[in-house]
Design an enzyme around this catalytic site. Structure first.
Site, mmCIF file in Angstrom:
data_model
loop_
_atom_site.group_PDB
_atom_site.id
_atom_site.type_symbol
_atom_site.label_atom_id
_atom_site.label_comp_id
_atom_site.label_asym_id
_atom_site.label_seq_id
_atom_site.Cartn_x
_atom_site.Cartn_y
_atom_site.Cartn_z
ATOM 1 N N ASP A 43 69.314 135.417 30.536
ATOM 2 C CA ASP A 43 69.494 134.888 29.181
ATOM 3 C C ASP A 43 68.663 135.642 28.149
ATOM 4 O O ASP A 43 67.655 136.280 28.478
ATOM 5 C CB ASP A 43 69.068 133.413 29.137
ATOM 6 C CG ASP A 43 70.042 132.487 29.830
ATOM 7 O OD1 ASP A 43 70.949 132.988 30.515
ATOM 8 O OD2 ASP A 43 69.887 131.257 29.685
ATOM 9 N N ASP A 44 69.096 135.501 26.890
ATOM 10 C CA ASP A 44 68.333 135.844 25.683
ATOM 11 C C ASP A 44 68.429 137.297 25.245
ATOM 12 O O ASP A 44 67.923 137.647 24.181
ATOM 13 C CB ASP A 44 66.853 135.473 25.810
ATOM 14 C CG ASP A 44 66.619 133.986 25.920
ATOM 15 O OD1 ASP A 44 67.596 133.224 25.748
ATOM 16 O OD2 ASP A 44 65.478 133.573 26.191
ATOM 17 N N HIS A 93 75.294 132.820 24.419
ATOM 18 C CA HIS A 93 74.062 132.021 24.402
ATOM 19 C C HIS A 93 73.674 131.678 22.965
ATOM 20 O O HIS A 93 72.493 131.673 22.620
ATOM 21 C CB HIS A 93 72.950 132.804 25.102
ATOM 22 C CG HIS A 93 71.773 131.976 25.551
ATOM 23 N ND1 HIS A 93 71.907 130.737 26.146
ATOM 24 C CD2 HIS A 93 70.435 132.223 25.484
ATOM 25 C CE1 HIS A 93 70.709 130.263 26.433
ATOM 26 N NE2 HIS A 93 69.803 131.138 26.032
ATOM 27 N N HIS A 97 69.810 130.826 18.932
ATOM 28 C CA HIS A 97 69.046 130.149 19.985
ATOM 29 C C HIS A 97 68.402 128.831 19.542
ATOM 30 O O HIS A 97 67.236 128.561 19.817
ATOM 31 C CB HIS A 97 67.950 131.083 20.527
ATOM 32 C CG HIS A 97 67.533 130.774 21.936
ATOM 33 N ND1 HIS A 97 66.431 130.009 22.244
ATOM 34 C CD2 HIS A 97 68.076 131.127 23.133
ATOM 35 C CE1 HIS A 97 66.294 129.918 23.551
ATOM 36 N NE2 HIS A 97 67.280 130.582 24.118
ATOM 37 N N HIS A 188 65.446 135.766 32.592
ATOM 38 C CA HIS A 188 65.524 136.238 31.211
ATOM 39 C C HIS A 188 65.278 137.742 31.140
ATOM 40 O O HIS A 188 64.498 138.275 31.933
ATOM 41 C CB HIS A 188 64.499 135.508 30.334
ATOM 42 C CG HIS A 188 64.676 134.019 30.314
ATOM 43 N ND1 HIS A 188 64.167 133.200 31.314
ATOM 44 C CD2 HIS A 188 65.321 133.199 29.442
ATOM 45 C CE1 HIS A 188 64.493 131.934 31.045
ATOM 46 N NE2 HIS A 188 65.193 131.909 29.933
#
Length: 345
Positions: A43-44, A93, A97, A188
């Site tokens: 993620d991210d 995603h 955020h 991540h």
């Protein structure tokens, strides 16, 4: 967390009006269907550290699934393209955020669709995997995303890689359990301290009874496909081909009327808006135009372009039909980016 972009009606109008009042329903996917399957998810990103991770994945012949932030894609479009070119899957995603609990349905649609759009513009796929930041979902949020056509992908193994060098410890613990659990693990790739822990975990899993798979292989639902637009012909406010994204920390030298940024001392603030047209590297009658609406916080005579970028997308004009490399006509893409810049004097 980056700033949540304002609601864009161009996105909400793509779906049935009832989408704005969805209050329940939907579901999430937590695990793989087969007990000996393990899907690595990150993620991210994308970020510069994603490149190192891609090298390690290729070295082991592993394919993973990346849930990307729109803001990060805008900064690193080439890395998103590399992820896709190397055979990994890409999910959404959000753009900035945020925790989705505090957002309205229209705001969630905007967060999802800005990222959906920039992915589609850059690599030509309609991503239908969605992962909420912080796992912030409930019946309303899952119902909304499901009605939009997304598959909500969660996880059942959190490596907590952001807390320190603990990933291998967690993976070892899970692998020592007597039974097998179809696993979707969370890691991540935004920061070096998290991305660097992934290779050790890969090696442990490769030596185990598990088989590493992508999310689509482990859940049996494709990563890409059409969303549930109200019109069969409505693909997106902007359709392919890809357009060149403008990085938030670099003002394109072809921007009319804006000088390169400089850093000076803050003397107070006010606001104004400047419209500037950015042409492509080789402008022609058949080249899509990128338009920037730049909202400047004015403190003096110079700007510091080190802040968040909020995109505002509008429906394309039908007046031009650029040709692609094969000579066939393709739709014109027009993208309006609202760049919020800090200005220092």
């Amino acid at each position: 967390m980056d700033r949540v972009p304002p609601v864009n009606p161009a996105f909400t109008e793509m779906f049935s009006p009832s989408i704005l009042t969805v209050s329940g329903g939907g579901s999430e996917i937590y695990s793989c269907r087969q007990q000996n399957s393990w899907a690595l998810t990150f993620d991210d990103g994308p970020s510069p550290h994603t490149r190192t991770l891609l090298v390690e994945l290729k070295r082991r012949n592993i394919k993973a699934t990346f849930f990307v932030k729109g803001q990060q894609v805008l900064k690193h479009p080439d890395i998103l393209q590399q992820i896709h070119a190397e055979g990994h899957e890409i999910g959404i995603h959000t753009w900035s955020h945020p925790s989705l609990y505090s957002l309205t349905n229209a705001q969630i649609i905007t967060e999802a669709m800005y990222t959906h759009q920039i992915i589609q513009d850059l690599i030509g796929v309609s991503s239908r995997y969605f992962r909420a930041p912080f796992g912030s979902t409930d019946s309303r949020i899952n119902g909304l995303l499901t009605q939009m056509g997304f598959s909500v992908i969660r996880w059942n193994r959190d490596t907590r890689d952001f807390t320190g060098p603990v990933v291998s410890q967690y993976v070892n613990s899970w692998l020592s359990e007597a039974g097998l659990i179809g696993t979707i693990s969370l890691q991540h790739d935004l920061l070096p301290d998290t991305a660097v822990q992934a290779p050790g975990a890969m090696d442990l899993i490769l030596k185990s009874r598990y088989q590493l798979k992508t999310v689509s292989q482990c859940v049996g639902i494709g990563a890409y496909g059409p969303l549930r637009f109200k019109s069969k012909d409505d693909k997106s406010p902007i359709v392919n081909p890809p357009v060149t994204a403008v990085k938030p920390t670099t003002l394109n030298p072809q921007v009319t009327g804006i000088n390169p940024p400089t850093n000076t001392k803050d003397k107070g603030t006010s606001s104004t808006t400047i419209n500037a047209v950015v042409s492509s590297a080789a402008p022609s009658a058949n080249t899509p135009t990128v338009i920037n609406s730049v909202e400047v916080t004015q403190t003096g005579t110079s700007v510091d372009a080190t802040s968040t970028v909020t995109p505002v997308l509008v429906k394309p004009s039908a007046s031009a039909t650029p040709t692609n490399s094969s000579g066939n006509k393709s739709p014109t893409s027009t993208i309006v980016l609202l760049l919020t810049l800090a200005v220092m004097l």
